[in-house]
Scaffold this active site. Structure first.
Site, PDB file in Angstrom:
ATOM      1  N   TYR A  11       0.932  -1.080  -0.343  1.00 63.54           N
ATOM      2  CA  TYR A  11       0.040  -0.042  -0.083  1.00 63.54           C
ATOM      3  C   TYR A  11       0.810   1.153  -0.030  1.00 63.54           C
ATOM      4  O   TYR A  11       0.906   1.812  -1.080  1.00 63.54           O
ATOM      5  CB  TYR A  11      -0.898  -0.059   1.101  1.00 63.54           C
ATOM      6  CG  TYR A  11      -1.961   1.225   1.283  1.00 63.54           C
ATOM      7  CD1 TYR A  11      -2.993   1.200   0.400  1.00 63.54           C
ATOM      8  CD2 TYR A  11      -1.874   2.272   1.876  1.00 63.54           C
ATOM      9  CE1 TYR A  11      -3.877   2.073   0.329  1.00 63.54           C
ATOM     10  CE2 TYR A  11      -2.581   3.158   1.928  1.00 63.54           C
ATOM     11  CZ  TYR A  11      -3.593   3.151   1.155  1.00 63.54           C
ATOM     12  OH  TYR A  11      -4.502   4.324   1.068  1.00 63.54           O
ATOM     13  N   SER A  39      -6.248   1.187  -4.867  1.00 67.04           N
ATOM     14  CA  SER A  39      -6.124   2.608  -4.633  1.00 67.04           C
ATOM     15  C   SER A  39      -4.845   3.261  -4.447  1.00 67.04           C
ATOM     16  O   SER A  39      -4.369   3.096  -5.478  1.00 67.04           O
ATOM     17  CB  SER A  39      -6.923   2.642  -3.100  1.00 67.04           C
ATOM     18  OG  SER A  39      -7.437   3.796  -2.616  1.00 67.04           O
ATOM     19  N   ASP A  78     -17.238   3.906  -8.260  1.00 64.26           N
ATOM     20  CA  ASP A  78     -16.216   4.340  -7.323  1.00 64.26           C
ATOM     21  C   ASP A  78     -16.158   6.006  -7.314  1.00 64.26           C
ATOM     22  O   ASP A  78     -15.528   6.234  -8.418  1.00 64.26           O
ATOM     23  CB  ASP A  78     -15.031   3.689  -7.882  1.00 64.26           C
ATOM     24  CG  ASP A  78     -13.784   3.951  -6.828  1.00 64.26           C
ATOM     25  OD1 ASP A  78     -13.925   4.744  -5.983  1.00 64.26           O
ATOM     26  OD2 ASP A  78     -12.822   3.148  -6.941  1.00 64.26           O
ATOM     27  N   HIS A  87     -15.478   1.488  -4.375  1.00 60.49           N
ATOM     28  CA  HIS A  87     -14.213   1.570  -4.292  1.00 60.49           C
ATOM     29  C   HIS A  87     -13.806   0.224  -3.284  1.00 60.49           C
ATOM     30  O   HIS A  87     -12.632  -0.015  -3.172  1.00 60.49           O
ATOM     31  CB  HIS A  87     -13.620   2.870  -3.193  1.00 60.49           C
ATOM     32  CG  HIS A  87     -12.272   3.064  -3.194  1.00 60.49           C
ATOM     33  ND1 HIS A  87     -11.442   3.253  -4.331  1.00 60.49           N
ATOM     34  CD2 HIS A  87     -11.458   3.263  -2.115  1.00 60.49           C
ATOM     35  CE1 HIS A  87     -10.303   3.342  -3.748  1.00 60.49           C
ATOM     36  NE2 HIS A  87     -10.157   3.362  -2.667  1.00 60.49           N
TER      37      HIS A  87
END
Ligand SMILES: *[C@@H]1O[C@H](CO)[C@@H](O)[C@H](O)[C@H]1NC(C)=O
Ligand SMILES: *[C@@H]1O[C@H](CO)[C@@H](O)[C@H](O)[C@H]1NC(C)=O
Ligand SMILES: *[C@@H]1O[C@H](CO)[C@@H](O)[C@H](O)[C@H]1NC(C)=O
Length: 749
Positions: free
Chosen positions: A512, A593, A680, A719
């Site tokens: 991430y 993301s 999203d 999302h």
């Protein structure tokens, strides 16, 4: 406080990580000159030829940047819709042709089907908990009169839509437990509607609060009204498929039983249209703590003295406590006018401080629990009248402690295995707590501590088992590897015990790297299937940009330091290769993301290191992300193309702007699957659409590029938060099938 695995910042509009565990806690222009390409598995690709408009050119500080797919930014044009359809039309057959698709899907479904529970929590004189029997699309909220009483369904979101696409998103009980305010989101959008339920009768009040997004909800302690944040009416759609910037959030007060039209605005900052306004009524009920935030870190603090208001009929007089956006301040509890806050002001690993609302100058603040030199004070909760439960993150693992509220002194540590506390319930006026532990090989244990009995010994309240999963056959370890600049980065490596270290195993590397978010150990059925049936190695490097080592770790991976995040991820793959866990053509990198940005940037920069790249709901156009929905809030991590230095930095790694054409003798792109969905509104689909159009255009027809470059665009999904189980299993089946097809993996039953 009921805590699930959803960092506050994410709920309030930051890009957010993909939920990697699913316990409790969601024209006509195309097709001309289409050309065919063969994949390594000899499947022919006919990539849609997306129209390029070469006359769309922006001037950034003297640099001209073409944006030929600008038209894909319009989600409603027929041309965009046709592009999406054309993409799905080539992706679907490729995924469906996976010979083991039925096996993968069956196994995922079978393993997923175990009961999942949240911590129980008491409100008024009842207990509540969330449960999912296994495959239910949405978790169900149950009520019981006592801990061992018969549970009854209190709210079942599965009854609200045929396909499970209406999800509970945020909720708050009144202090007396008589009323339940709850948000509902449709199709994965960040927009919610707030509804009120009478707990005793199970009946809903007639009013529905609309135009709510990134909202805090807090009841006044007289149980009569709700403070919540909302946006003004906007023209056009507000169902999450639009891209308009979210601005002018207001804090409102809603009186229970009245229509929303009668709500009053209690706090607004009209000169600051991009601020989001959080609010919390203090435990004692007297004060309202107001915490505006403009991006994804740092907030201001104000308070209003509610005892001075006979009625709440309009703007509340505010006293300002914090004047600069320079640190985070989170209200924990208070004794009279002395409030305890968690902050990283002068404490990158966070500390607890006391601020007296009637003597709030900074020189009068007191430290209650000082910053730890290495462990991050992740959250704190008041319990049993005079105690604090503190959650620390130590080398990415959870540490749970009990401290004295008066002195801050450590009273006790609750022993934990190596893993994560993913849920917690407890309140100042209650004499018990529950906490939910999870790890790579532990699907979930809920502990109970009764503070009426000394010593305070945690007992197992509930432990879940996953049929067909034998933890003793697996191993999870944490290693530390050196990144490009010598920084030591922790990485978890999980696999079946005794795998040969000969470079022959497929590996799934997940990362991430942003927004101060920690990626702690969690249980994942999908990863289990990968380990159990594909002999896979799962690796999770805790790269910079995250919060694993506090604000320093975050700062080392944001703004002009963002390249460190990608370097760390690449060094993780290099480590796994060097140590013979795997080899480049068997490595899949995955992220969602901000992690989608990570994966796409790494594929551009080091295509030689990876066999496949899974780019989920990624932020991929780094020059324009701030122009859509809540994107402006991410400038605290990314910077903005409006600033010349930051523009040059963004341009250097922006996935959309660094796509290359593989030349003879140079590496091709990893097999790439780009995933997005029509609702999203966190990271709008245009990022994925423009990226895949550009990637297919530049690389799709290049002779070295034999691996597929595909997009999967879902409908009635967003999302990730609130996604129904059925959709999650479908998506994960597709991802594993993509890897199987693209890397030639074997599924062993
Ligand atoms: C191409 O872009 C230019 C500049 O934005 C615009 O004026 C023009 O209408 C576009 N052409 C088409 C065919 O969309
Ligand atoms: C878009 O497609 C619909 C249905 O095919 C059609 O009715 C409509 O006229 C089209 N709109 C434009 C602007 O071409
Ligand atoms: C990796 O495997 C190769 C081939 O089996 C072997 O020569 C090499 O020593 C191994 N390296 C490590 C670090 O284990």
């Amino acid at each position: 406080m009921v805590l699930m695995l959803a960092p506050r910042a994410v709920g309030r509009g930051c890009p957010g990580k993909m939920r990697v565990y699913y316990g409790l806690l969601v024209s006509v222009i195309l097709f001309q000159c289409a050309h065919a390409r063969a994949s390594s598995l000899s499947m022919a690709f006919v990539y849609p030829e997306a129209r390029r408009n070469e006359s769309v050119v922006d001037d950034y500080h003297g640099t001209k940047i073409h944006d030929p797919y600008r038209w894909l930014e319009d989600p409603d044009s027929n041309e965009t819709k046709e592009f999406i359809e054309a993409e799905n039309k080539i992706t679907r057959p490729y995924l469906d042709a996976c010979p083991v698709k039925a096996d993968v899907n069956a196994r995922l479904t079978e393993l997923w089907n175990y009961p999942k529970y949240s911590c129980p929590f008491r409100r008024g004189d009842r207990y509540f908990f969330y449960k999912n029997t296994g495959l239910q699309n949405q978790n169900v909220l149950y009520v019981q009169d006592s801990l061992d009483g018969e549970p009854r369904v209190f709210l079942d979101p599965n009854t609200l839509s045929e396909d499970g696409t209406v999800a509970l998103s945020g909720s708050r009980f009144t202090e007396d437990g008589a009323t339940f305010a709850y948000g509902l989101s449709a199709s994965g959008s960040d927009w919610i509607t707030i509804h009120m339920r009478d707990v005793a009768t199970g009946e809903d009040y007639p009013e529905v609060l609309e135009k709510v997004k990134f909202a805090s909800m807090s009841w006044s302690k007289d149980n009569k009204g709700l403070f919540y944040s909302r946006y003004p009416e906007q023209t056009g759609k507000t169902d999450g498929s639009e891209t308009e910037v979210n601005r002018d959030q207001k804090l409102c007060y809603h009186r229970l039983g009245s229509p929303q039209a009668d709500d009053v605005i209690v706090v607004e900052f009209p000169e600051e249209p991009l601020w989001r306004i959080g609010a919390e009524v203090t435990d004692c009920g007297r004060y309202l703590i107001v915490s505006p935030v403009k991006d994804c870190r740092d907030n201001l603090l104000f308070f209003a003295d509610l005892s001075k208001q006979a009625e709440i009929n309009g703007k509340l007089p505010l006293t300002q406590l914090v004047f600069k956006f320079e640190a985070d301040y989170e209200y924990i509890t208070n004794e009279g006018s002395v409030c305890i806050f968690r902050t990283n002001k002068n404490a990158p690993n966070y500390r607890l401080i006391k601020i007296d609302l009637h003597n709030p100058a900074e020189e009068n603040w007191e430290t209650l629990i000082p910053e730890h030199p290495s462990d991050v004070l992740d959250w704190a909760s008041a319990v049993d009248n005079d105690k604090l439960v503190i959650h620390y993150v130590r080398d990415v693992k959870s540490v749970l402690q009990l401290h004295s509220m008066a002195s801050g002194a450590l009273m006790q540590t609750f022993d934990l295995d190596v893993g994560s506390v993913v849920g917690f319930s407890g309140k100042k006026e209650q004499r018990e707590i529950f906490y939910h532990f999870m790890s790579f090989l532990t699907p979930g244990v809920i502990y109970h501590v009764d503070f009426t009995k000394k010593p305070f010994t945690p007992t197992v309240f509930r432990e879940v088992e996953v049929k067909g999963f034998d933890a003793s056959q697996y191993e999870a370890k944490q290693i530390f590897y050196s990144s490009k600049d010598g920084t030591k980065v922790p990485m978890f490596i999980v696999s079946k015990k005794g795998l040969p270290r000969d470079g022959s195993n497929p590996a799934l590397v997940y990362g991430y790297g942003g927004f101060n978010i920690n990626i702690q150990p969690s249980f994942s059925v999908t990863r289990l299937v990968f380990m159990q049936h594909f002999g896979g190695v799962v690796a999770i490097p805790n790269i910079r940009g995250g919060g694993e080592y506090g604000e320093r770790w975050h700062n080392a991976g944001r703004l002009l330091n963002k390249q460190n995040v990608f370097d760390d991820f690449q060094a993780a793959a290099e480590y796994l290769i060097k140590e013979n866990y795997t080899r480049p053509d068997l490595i899949t990198i995955q992220g969602g993301s901000n992690g989608g940005l990570l994966v796409a940037a790494c594929a551009n920069q080091r295509p030689d290191l990876y066999g496949a790249a899974i780019v989920q709901v990624g932020v991929l156009d780094m020059l324009r992300f701030h122009k859509f929905t809540i994107g402006h809030a991410w400038v605290s991590d990314y910077g903005s193309a409006d600033d010349a230095d930051q523009f040059r930095n963004l341009l250097a790694y922006s996935p959309l702007h660094n796509i290359y054409t593989p030349k003879e003798g140079s590496p091709q792109y990893p097999a790439t699957l780009v995933l997005t969905a029509d609702h999203d509104d966190r990271v709008v689909p245009l990022h994925s659409l423009k990226f895949v159009a550009a990637l297919q255009h530049a690389a799709g027809a290049a002779p070295p590029q034999t691996r597929p470059l595909l997009a999967r665009v879902d409908t009635k999904a967003g999302h990730g938060t609130g996604k129904p189980t059925a959709k999650i299993i479908d998506e994960h089946t597709d991802i594993l099938c993509f890897m199987t097809q693209a890397l030639g993996l074997k599924f062993v039953k």
